[in-house]
Design a protein around this motif. Structure first.
Motif, PDB file in Angstrom:
ATOM      1  N   ILE A   1       0.878  -1.245  -0.001  1.00  0.00           N
ATOM      2  CA  ILE A   1       0.030   0.016   0.010  1.00  0.00           C
ATOM      3  C   ILE A   1       0.872   1.261  -0.007  1.00  0.00           C
ATOM      4  N   LYS A   2       0.506   2.236  -0.781  1.00  0.00           N
ATOM      5  CA  LYS A   2       1.236   3.515  -0.923  1.00  0.00           C
ATOM      6  C   LYS A   2       0.635   4.519  -0.041  1.00  0.00           C
ATOM      7  N   PRO A   3       1.364   4.882   0.823  1.00  0.00           N
ATOM      8  CA  PRO A   3       0.858   5.833   1.845  1.00  0.00           C
ATOM      9  C   PRO A   3       0.905   7.249   1.399  1.00  0.00           C
ATOM     10  N   ASP A   4       0.347   8.207   1.885  1.00  0.00           N
ATOM     11  CA  ASP A   4       0.198   9.651   1.164  1.00  0.00           C
ATOM     12  C   ASP A   4       1.212  10.272   2.100  1.00  0.00           C
ATOM     13  N   VAL A   5       2.523  10.541   1.681  1.00  0.00           N
ATOM     14  CA  VAL A   5       3.279  11.204   2.467  1.00  0.00           C
ATOM     15  C   VAL A   5       3.370  12.551   1.948  1.00  0.00           C
ATOM     16  N   ARG A   6       3.389  13.425   2.818  1.00  0.00           N
ATOM     17  CA  ARG A   6       3.422  14.941   2.740  1.00  0.00           C
ATOM     18  C   ARG A   6       4.669  15.553   3.370  1.00  0.00           C
ATOM     19  N   TYR A   7       5.166  14.942   4.489  1.00  0.00           N
ATOM     20  CA  TYR A   7       6.440  15.572   5.195  1.00  0.00           C
ATOM     21  C   TYR A   7       7.317  14.655   5.335  1.00  0.00           C
ATOM     22  N   ILE A   8       8.718  15.121   5.101  1.00  0.00           N
ATOM     23  CA  ILE A   8       9.943  14.146   5.440  1.00  0.00           C
ATOM     24  C   ILE A   8      10.804  14.879   6.404  1.00  0.00           C
ATOM     25  N   THR A   9      11.288  14.201   7.223  1.00  0.00           N
ATOM     26  CA  THR A   9      12.391  14.740   8.383  1.00  0.00           C
ATOM     27  C   THR A   9      13.237  13.682   8.791  1.00  0.00           C
ATOM     28  N   LYS A  10      14.226  13.967   9.217  1.00  0.00           N
ATOM     29  CA  LYS A  10      15.510  12.836   9.796  1.00  0.00           C
ATOM     30  C   LYS A  10      15.274  12.904  11.149  1.00  0.00           C
ATOM     31  N   ASP A  11      14.410  13.617  11.775  1.00  0.00           N
ATOM     32  CA  ASP A  11      14.221  13.425  13.267  1.00  0.00           C
ATOM     33  C   ASP A  11      13.064  12.922  13.886  1.00  0.00           C
ATOM     34  N   ASP A  12      13.085  11.854  14.660  1.00  0.00           N
ATOM     35  CA  ASP A  12      11.916  11.379  15.299  1.00  0.00           C
ATOM     36  C   ASP A  12      11.061  12.218  16.019  1.00  0.00           C
ATOM     37  N   TYR A  13      11.612  12.605  16.887  1.00  0.00           N
ATOM     38  CA  TYR A  13      10.863  13.721  17.750  1.00  0.00           C
ATOM     39  C   TYR A  13      10.345  14.789  17.025  1.00  0.00           C
ATOM     40  N   ALA A  14      10.794  15.283  15.808  1.00  0.00           N
ATOM     41  CA  ALA A  14      10.174  16.263  14.920  1.00  0.00           C
ATOM     42  C   ALA A  14       9.045  15.692  14.575  1.00  0.00           C
ATOM     43  N   ILE A  15       9.004  14.518  14.101  1.00  0.00           N
ATOM     44  CA  ILE A  15       7.505  13.750  13.665  1.00  0.00           C
ATOM     45  C   ILE A  15       6.662  13.890  14.573  1.00  0.00           C
ATOM     46  N   ILE A  16       6.843  13.545  15.904  1.00  0.00           N
ATOM     47  CA  ILE A  16       5.942  13.389  16.849  1.00  0.00           C
ATOM     48  C   ILE A  16       5.514  14.961  17.221  1.00  0.00           C
ATOM     49  N   SER A  17       6.221  15.907  17.146  1.00  0.00           N
ATOM     50  CA  SER A  17       5.825  17.368  17.289  1.00  0.00           C
ATOM     51  C   SER A  17       4.926  17.865  16.026  1.00  0.00           C
ATOM     52  N   MET A  18       5.322  17.252  14.950  1.00  0.00           N
ATOM     53  CA  MET A  18       4.355  17.766  13.706  1.00  0.00           C
ATOM     54  C   MET A  18       3.011  17.042  13.983  1.00  0.00           C
ATOM     55  N   VAL A  19       3.049  15.817  14.464  1.00  0.00           N
ATOM     56  CA  VAL A  19       1.774  15.129  14.616  1.00  0.00           C
ATOM     57  C   VAL A  19       0.970  15.772  15.649  1.00  0.00           C
ATOM     58  N   GLN A  20       1.613  16.525  16.786  1.00  0.00           N
ATOM     59  CA  GLN A  20       0.785  16.859  17.753  1.00  0.00           C
ATOM     60  C   GLN A  20       0.392  18.414  17.220  1.00  0.00           C
ATOM     61  N   ALA A  21       1.063  18.950  16.347  1.00  0.00           N
ATOM     62  CA  ALA A  21       0.554  19.902  15.762  1.00  0.00           C
ATOM     63  C   ALA A  21      -0.423  20.030  14.772  1.00  0.00           C
ATOM     64  N   GLY A  22      -1.036  18.593  14.406  1.00  0.00           N
ATOM     65  CA  GLY A  22      -2.195  18.233  13.462  1.00  0.00           C
ATOM     66  C   GLY A  22      -1.731  18.445  11.972  1.00  0.00           C
ATOM     67  N   LEU A  23      -0.346  18.397  11.739  1.00  0.00           N
ATOM     68  CA  LEU A  23       0.153  18.165  10.213  1.00  0.00           C
ATOM     69  C   LEU A  23      -0.018  17.081   9.470  1.00  0.00           C
ATOM     70  N   GLY A  24      -0.380  15.764  10.619  1.00  0.00           N
ATOM     71  CA  GLY A  24      -0.516  14.530   9.665  1.00  0.00           C
ATOM     72  C   GLY A  24      -0.369  13.449  10.841  1.00  0.00           C
ATOM     73  N   ILE A  25      -0.592  12.097  10.399  1.00  0.00           N
ATOM     74  CA  ILE A  25      -0.049  11.123  11.173  1.00  0.00           C
ATOM     75  C   ILE A  25       1.161  10.568  10.783  1.00  0.00           C
ATOM     76  N   SER A  26       1.524   9.347  11.636  1.00  0.00           N
ATOM     77  CA  SER A  26       2.852   8.726  11.359  1.00  0.00           C
ATOM     78  C   SER A  26       2.853   7.225  11.841  1.00  0.00           C
ATOM     79  N   ILE A  27       3.860   6.336  11.454  1.00  0.00           N
ATOM     80  CA  ILE A  27       4.135   5.073  11.855  1.00  0.00           C
ATOM     81  C   ILE A  27       5.300   5.068  12.630  1.00  0.00           C
ATOM     82  N   MET A  28       5.212   4.691  13.784  1.00  0.00           N
ATOM     83  CA  MET A  28       6.505   4.854  14.729  1.00  0.00           C
ATOM     84  C   MET A  28       6.557   3.570  15.606  1.00  0.00           C
ATOM     85  N   PRO A  29       7.687   3.158  16.141  1.00  0.00           N
ATOM     86  CA  PRO A  29       7.802   1.919  16.856  1.00  0.00           C
ATOM     87  C   PRO A  29       7.433   2.163  18.325  1.00  0.00           C
TER      88      PRO A  29
END
Length: 289
Positions: A208-236
């Motif tokens: 399945i191809k996800p709808d990737v809108r944002y790309i970053t190198k930092d794990d915690y940046a992803i969490i902050s972006m999700v908290q801000a309502g910019l999208g969802i993510s998959i994390m361990p």
């Protein structure tokens, strides 16, 4: 140079008797006498004067004794150091880790390791999946935490299965579900790590191809972006420990996971400290996770 000859001389000088020196070192008297004669011949001058009452040092022997005693002490220091290195009790180990392990596992592992190996220096390199794999392949580190499969040529020790989860804003409509189908998650704006380290998303979605809108190198940046309502993510799951504020964490359907392992570079095979660290990690993970 035979160190035993020097030991025989030092012990004879200390005890002033060939017989007592032989007994102390576990030799026959003739054996001690032969070693001392061989040492004197090797040096080119007599060290001891022998008589019925015992032995005493010649003037040359008096000059040589302090140097030989110092030599024996240094030799014992070398033996002790060599034994410590061989047992992984001293030296250096270089370790690579990505964020979830560096934050949630390594402090406990290092605390445990320092108790039994206080003289081993541990040098840490922190990066993402790709960084650690590159460091292992290039021999920049001895051991590195990776997610299987391992890079070609890297031997590894499997450690633990770690579930992959969907993270989304706490007020997201999908947060009302107990678990989230991969097909639904793939349609939402997705925040991903760099392509070289986005294996978790590939594990979660498969074909399945996800709808990737944002790309970053930092794990915690992803969490902050999700908290801000910019999208969802998959994390361990391990990464999300103590990071649940303003986000919802839900399991995937079908379930997905990563297998954490400890990879060993070629240099680890020649570093006893690396093996002692690997053993410590395996014990710690089994006991604490």
């Amino acid at each position: 140079m035979s160190i035993k000859k020097y030991e025989a001389f030092a012990k004879t000088a200390e005890l002033k008797s060939l017989t007592k020196a032989a007994d102390a070192l576990g030799y026959t008297q003739s054996g001690i006498s032969h070693m001392l004669g061989s040492l004197e011949q090797e040096l080119g001058f007599p060290l001891l004067l022998r008589s019925r009452s015992g032995v005493k040092l010649t003037s040359s022997g008096e000059k040589m004794l302090p140097e030989i005693v110092a030599l024996l002490e240094k030799y014992r220091d070398v033996e002790t150091l060599a034994s410590s290195i061989a047992e992984g009790g001293t030296g250096e180990v270089r370790v690579g880790a990505f964020t979830s392990v560096a934050v949630n596992w390594l402090p406990g592992i290092l605390k445990e390791y320092s108790k039994t190996h206080p003289n081993v220096e541990v040098k840490m390199l922190n990066g993402d999946y790709y960084d650690v794999e590159q460091w292992l392949s290039q021999g920049d580190i001895d051991v590195g935490f990776i997610a299987l499969p391992a890079p070609v040529g890297i031997n590894c020790v499997p450690l633990k299965e770690d579930a992959l989860c969907v993270i989304l804003p706490a007020d997201h409509p999908l947060a009302a579900l107990d678990s989230i189908p991969a097909e639904k998650a793939a349609k939402e704006p997705m925040i991903s790590l760099l392509e070289t380290s986005s294996q978790d998303i590939h594990r979660a979605f498969g074909e399945i191809k996800p709808d990737v809108r944002y790309i970053t190198k930092d794990d915690y940046a992803i969490i902050s972006m999700v908290q801000a309502g910019l999208g969802i993510s998959i994390m361990p799951e391990l990464l999300l420990k103590n990071h649940s504020s303003n986000i919802a964490v839900r399991p995937l359907v079908p379930a997905a996971s990563r297998t954490l392992a400890l990879g060993k570079s070629e240099r680890a095979g020649t570093n006893p400290s690396a093996q002692s660290f690997i053993d410590c990690v395996s014990r710690w993970v089994e006991k604490n996770t």
